[in-house]
Write an enzyme that holds these catalytic residues in place. Structure first.
Site, PDB file in Angstrom:
ATOM      1  N   THR A   1      37.051  52.096  37.065  1.00 19.51           N
ATOM      2  CA  THR A   1      38.246  51.475  37.629  1.00 19.51           C
ATOM      3  C   THR A   1      38.041  51.475  39.143  1.00 19.51           C
ATOM      4  OG1 THR A   1      39.415  53.554  37.925  1.00 19.51           O
ATOM      5  CG2 THR A   1      39.644  52.484  35.791  1.00 19.51           C
ATOM      6  N   GLY A   2      38.982  50.936  39.889  1.00 18.15           N
ATOM      7  CA  GLY A   2      38.848  50.966  41.345  1.00 18.15           C
ATOM      8  C   GLY A   2      38.237  49.687  41.886  1.00 18.15           C
TER       9      GLY A   2
ATOM     10  N   ARG B   1      37.582  34.981  42.363  1.00 19.33           N
ATOM     11  CA  ARG B   1      36.900  36.267  42.542  1.00 19.33           C
ATOM     12  C   ARG B   1      36.791  36.970  41.180  1.00 19.33           C
ATOM     13  NH1 ARG B   1      38.315  41.887  41.327  1.00 19.33           N
ATOM     14  NH2 ARG B   1      37.281  43.236  42.841  1.00 19.33           N
ATOM     15  N   VAL B   2      35.591  37.413  40.874  1.00 18.87           N
ATOM     16  CA  VAL B   2      35.379  38.204  39.662  1.00 18.87           C
ATOM     17  C   VAL B   2      34.918  39.579  40.098  1.00 18.87           C
ATOM     18  CG1 VAL B   2      33.919  38.422  37.622  1.00 18.87           C
ATOM     19  CG2 VAL B   2      34.902  36.205  38.189  1.00 18.87           C
ATOM     20  N   GLY B   3      35.508  40.611  39.517  1.00 20.39           N
ATOM     21  CA  GLY B   3      35.171  41.977  39.920  1.00 20.39           C
ATOM     22  C   GLY B   3      34.068  42.573  39.079  1.00 20.39           C
ATOM     23  N   ASP B   4      34.072  43.888  38.989  1.00 20.54           N
ATOM     24  CA  ASP B   4      33.029  44.591  38.233  1.00 20.54           C
ATOM     25  C   ASP B   4      33.308  44.616  36.733  1.00 20.54           C
ATOM     26  OD1 ASP B   4      35.280  46.208  38.751  1.00 20.54           O
ATOM     27  OD2 ASP B   4      34.131  48.044  38.422  1.00 20.54           O
TER      28      ASP B   4
ATOM     29  N   GLY C   1      36.083  46.946  42.577  1.00 19.85           N
ATOM     30  CA  GLY C   1      34.905  46.477  41.860  1.00 19.85           C
ATOM     31  C   GLY C   1      33.707  46.169  42.724  1.00 19.85           C
TER      32      GLY C   1
ATOM     33  N   THR D   1      42.781  49.100  36.378  1.00 29.71           N
ATOM     34  CA  THR D   1      41.877  48.664  35.317  1.00 29.71           C
ATOM     35  C   THR D   1      41.976  49.687  34.198  1.00 29.71           C
ATOM     36  OG1 THR D   1      40.327  47.733  36.939  1.00 29.71           O
ATOM     37  CG2 THR D   1      39.403  48.283  34.802  1.00 29.71           C
TER      38      THR D   1
ATOM     39  N   SER E   1      48.325  46.361  36.062  1.00 29.77           N
ATOM     40  CA  SER E   1      46.890  46.368  36.358  1.00 29.77           C
ATOM     41  C   SER E   1      46.071  45.575  35.355  1.00 29.77           C
ATOM     42  CB  SER E   1      46.374  47.810  36.400  1.00 29.77           C
ATOM     43  OG  SER E   1      46.280  48.368  35.113  1.00 29.77           O
TER      44      SER E   1
ATOM     45  N   THR F   1      40.969  44.186  32.886  1.00 31.89           N
ATOM     46  CA  THR F   1      41.687  44.271  34.158  1.00 31.89           C
ATOM     47  C   THR F   1      42.276  42.929  34.570  1.00 31.89           C
ATOM     48  OG1 THR F   1      41.472  45.037  36.454  1.00 31.89           O
ATOM     49  CG2 THR F   1      39.704  43.679  35.630  1.00 31.89           C
TER      50      THR F   1
HETATM   51  N1  GLY Z   1      37.782  47.274  39.011  1.00 33.69           N
HETATM   52  C1  GLY Z   1      38.563  46.130  38.930  1.00 33.69           C
HETATM   53  C2  GLY Z   1      38.266  45.117  39.928  1.00 33.69           C
HETATM   54  O1  GLY Z   1      37.850  45.429  41.027  1.00 33.69           O
HETATM   55  O2  GLY Z   1      38.463  43.952  39.655  1.00 33.69           O
END
Ligand code: GLY
Length: 225
Positions: free
Chosen positions: A207-208, A184-187, A210, A156, A43, A174
């Site tokens: 986590t989870g 793609r960039v997450g949260d 984003g 994450t 992860s 993460t």
């Molecule tokens: N929480 C990690 C992501 O969605 O990239």
């Protein structure tokens, strides 16, 4: 020290460092580094699951309560420990977020080594995912009537710490959503979503998936909302 479920060793490490008098940000970044360097944790960091092109792109961010500063990297390739790079952005620049090639060059300028972040296991997982693709696939299946729900693999680490004197720091790192669209960039690298720290109040992170968290500024909402 508090963290997500994959972080027993990071919590222990950060806790030990805090008791030895370490700065809370140094403690949590050193803690999560254990998982970032662990090839069996798919992860984060080295061995994290790659994007659709088979390339590992890492996201991370951190905040330091006493200094009221933040640092982040997005879509960072070739560097195992994204949280450390985010800490350097916080510490040595007036910027907050570096992404992609610029983030990598920044890390290399501080002596980080460029490495292949794929392991045999993460490459195999990507090959298996790719084998199920068809040229006619969309990125998600959109059911005609039922609510749209997708469950791609996510994972994450968020880790937050408070010192005996009440100073707080937070970090989130993460490899992001497995098989994501390149870029793609997450949260995780977004301040106020992936993590947030207010020295007067507390710290929080997520986590989870984003995309869901970005829409509610989850970490900020939890701490200061
Ligand atoms: N929480 C990690 C992501 O969605 O990239």
């Amino acid at each position: 020290v508090i963290s997500s479920a994959n972080s027993l060793r990071p919590v222990q490490k950060a806790h030990d460092l805090l008791l030895a008098g370490a700065d809370p940000l140094d403690a949590v970044v050193e803690g999560v580094k254990i998982q970032e360097l662990d090839p069996t944790d798919m992860s984060v960091g080295y061995g994290g699951l790659p994007n659709a092109d088979g390339v590992v792109q890492l996201d991370a961010s951190c905040m330091h309560g006493p200094m009221k500063r933040a640092g982040a990297v997005g879509a960072l390739e070739g560097i195992k420990t994204a949280a450390e790079v985010a800490k350097l952005v916080l510490k040595y620049t007036t910027h907050i977020m570096l992404v992609g090639e610029g983030a990598k060059r920044f890390a290399l300028s501080y002596g980080f080594k460029e490495e292949d972040l794929l392991t045999d296991a993460s490459r195999q997982a990507w090959l298996e995912w790719r084998a199920t693709l068809s040229p006619r696939d969309n990125w998600i299946d959109v059911p005609a009537r039922t609510p749209m729900v997708v469950h791609p693999p996510t994972g994450t680490i968020n880790c937050n710490a408070v010192t005996p004197t009440g100073d707080i720091a937070s970090v989130t790192t993460t490899a992001g959503l497995a098989w994501k669209i390149p870029g793609r960039v997450g949260d995780s690298p977004i301040i106020g979503a992936g993590q947030y720290c207010d020295n007067e109040v507390g710290a929080s992170g997520s986590t989870g998936l984003g995309e869901l968290n970005i829409m509610v500024c989850g970490a900020f909402l939890t701490v200061d909302g």
